[in-house]
Design a protein around this motif. Structure first.
Motif, PDB file in Angstrom:
ATOM      1  N   THR A 115       0.806  -1.214   0.000  1.00 43.10           N
ATOM      2  CA  THR A 115       0.000   0.000   0.000  1.00 43.10           C
ATOM      3  C   THR A 115       0.839   1.263   0.000  1.00 43.10           C
ATOM      4  O   THR A 115       0.381   2.317  -0.444  1.00 43.10           O
ATOM      5  CB  THR A 115      -0.903   0.037   1.245  1.00 43.10           C
ATOM      6  N   GLU A 126     -13.304  -2.316  -2.093  1.00 37.61           N
ATOM      7  CA  GLU A 126     -11.975  -1.722  -2.005  1.00 37.61           C
ATOM      8  C   GLU A 126     -11.916  -0.771  -0.817  1.00 37.61           C
ATOM      9  O   GLU A 126     -12.952  -0.305  -0.325  1.00 37.61           O
ATOM     10  CB  GLU A 126     -11.622  -0.972  -3.292  1.00 37.61           C
ATOM     11  N   ARG A 146      -2.474  -2.258  -5.583  1.00 36.38           N
ATOM     12  CA  ARG A 146      -3.224  -1.024  -5.416  1.00 36.38           C
ATOM     13  C   ARG A 146      -3.457  -0.388  -6.788  1.00 36.38           C
ATOM     14  O   ARG A 146      -2.702  -0.633  -7.743  1.00 36.38           O
ATOM     15  CB  ARG A 146      -2.452  -0.058  -4.522  1.00 36.38           C
ATOM     16  N   ILE A 157      -7.366  -0.264  -2.795  1.00 39.05           N
ATOM     17  CA  ILE A 157      -6.827  -1.615  -2.756  1.00 39.05           C
ATOM     18  C   ILE A 157      -7.886  -2.550  -2.196  1.00 39.05           C
ATOM     19  O   ILE A 157      -8.720  -2.142  -1.376  1.00 39.05           O
ATOM     20  CB  ILE A 157      -5.543  -1.681  -1.906  1.00 39.05           C
ATOM     21  N   TYR A 200      -5.333   6.317  -3.631  1.00 38.40           N
ATOM     22  CA  TYR A 200      -5.288   4.945  -4.133  1.00 38.40           C
ATOM     23  C   TYR A 200      -6.451   4.134  -3.569  1.00 38.40           C
ATOM     24  O   TYR A 200      -7.117   4.536  -2.596  1.00 38.40           O
ATOM     25  CB  TYR A 200      -3.978   4.276  -3.722  1.00 38.40           C
TER      26      TYR A 200
END
Length: 431
Positions: A219, A234, A257, A249, A247
């Motif tokens: 990350t 996410e 990511r 992930i 971002y």
């Protein structure tokens, strides 16, 4: 197993007498009554729970002696199914994780203790009466649970904290994490089964049911981890670096990511205070620009933007001339409004509510408060009530804070208490 033959014969005789071989004499009376009777809900029909050929019919009762025990067992099974259906139907409905909901009770922390406040009576009672310094309680999105932080000793920097979970009424308190260095910024998953949090810049996910927290690799250094609505597939976060970005992930730690922001950060302070819309389509953030023309004043003021998650395009929110704006710019439950801080260059800030589509219509909420001229620090936090009619606002520092309920219509606010590490949240309840 031996059956009582006398009991069998009694049942059989009664059924034969009632069933007969022709049309019952009270048919007209029965039909007249049923025309005035509401149809049962579909879920009460036994044919929804049993195969059609096992549903109750007259031929079912004209069975041989060897089949009667089976018939009785099936009858018991059907009765159990009805009881289960009724029990399921009597459960209190839960609110959806996003969107407007009814206002429930309040939870607040004050001077190391946590209190539940009955919204109708304003009566408060302490919970979590165990050793430790407790603060920052937050209800789950369905209103059935709450989490909070506990320090077992002095709140040093960085603090050693443990994340605890409890039922919404304060019972069933248990730890979710071991004592953790610099545990910060946690968020409930939409379904209430997991919590994402950051610790020393790393992203973790822990199951509320129990188990070891899971470190999500790859990350980078994170801040503001927030589950992406509406399904939480996410987790969105700000990458902390000299060139920050936004971002997302997957919460299972599988896969890389993906970058959502497309504009390079102006400086290390860019993409601050992210907040997500209820539908997950947009993310608000604050940006400090060194271009004076961007802010329209001689100074270095922040401005508020919204990022389109699908396209990466950015929208600048308008604000009054000579002022700046910064988040965390939270959305109203219906997604039509955003609440953020207006920065005044003379050295003050004030909370405002504007249209989420960027069309302006700013409305001040609450008083002006002193603050740095450049907007680098806003000593307040805020969120909408579940019904979207007011803001829950906390002014002050960790050492001394005051919480208020401020209606959007301008009517008088309510003082919700004050103290060290004063935080407040409101329970979501089904409409």
């Amino acid at each position: 197993m031996t059956l009582n033959d006398g009991f069998e014969r009694t049942i059989s005789d009664w059924l034969d007498e009632q069933a007969g071989h022709g049309m019952p004499g009270y048919l007209d009376e029965t039909l007249a009554r049923t025309t005035r009777t509401r149809q049962r809900p579909a879920w009460l029909s036994l044919e929804r729970w049993l195969p059609v050929d096992l549903s109750a019919r007259r031929s079912m009762f004209a069975l041989s002696n060897s089949m009667r025990p089976l018939a009785l067992l099936l009858l018991v099974a059907m009765l159990i199914a009805v009881v289960v259906a009724l029990a399921a139907g009597s459960r209190k409905p839960l609110p959806t994780p996003f969107g407007p909901a009814r206002n429930g009770d309040l939870v607040t922390s004050r001077d190391g203790d946590i209190y539940l406040i009955d919204r109708t009576t304003s009566q408060s009672r302490a919970i979590a009466a165990l050793d430790g310094f407790d603060f920052s309680p937050i209800f789950s999105r369905d209103g059935t649970k709450l989490v909070f932080l506990r320090s077992d000793g002095p709140l040093t920097d960085p603090a050693i904290l443990t994340l605890f979970v409890a039922n919404a009424d304060g019972t069933g308190i248990r730890p979710l994490t071991p004592p953790t260095k610099a545990l910060d910024w946690f968020d409930w998953s939409p379904d209430g089964t997991r919590i994402a949090y950051m610790a020393t810049g790393s992203l973790y996910v822990v199951d509320v049911a129990g188990g070891e927290p899971k470190l999500l690799p790859g990350t980078g250094k994170v801040h503001f981890p927030t589950w992406l609505p509406p399904d939480g597939k996410e987790i969105v976060y700000r990458l902390e670096s000299a060139s920050p970005a936004i971002y997302a992930i997957a919460p299972d730690g599988i896969g890389k990511r993906r970058q959502l922001s497309t504009t390079p950060g102006n400086n290390e302070f860019d993409y601050q205070g992210i907040a997500l819309s209820p539908d997950g389509a947009d993310i608000t953030f604050s940006r400090w620009s060194e271009n004076v023309e961007d802010v329209g004043v001689a100074g270095w003021l922040p401005r508020l933007y919204a990022l389109d998650v699908k396209t990466g395009s950015e929208m600048l929110f308008p604000t009054a001339n000579g002022t700046g704006s910064r988040g965390t710019a939270v959305y109203s439950p219906d997604g039509k409004l955003v609440a953020y801080a207006r920065i005044h260059r003379e050295g003050a800030f004030q909370l405002v509510v504007g249209n989420a589509d960027g069309s302006g219509n700013e409305r001040p909420i609450g008083p002006k408060k002193p603050g740095p001229r450049d907007g680098s620090d806003v000593n307040a936090s805020w969120t909408f009530t579940p019904d979207g009619a007011a803001l829950l606002v906390r002014y002050g520092t960790d050492d001394a804070g005051v919480s208020h309920l401020l209606p959007l219509d301008g009517s008088p606010g309510t003082d919700l208490g004050s103290g060290g590490f004063e935080f407040v949240d409101m329970q979501r309840v089904a409409p």
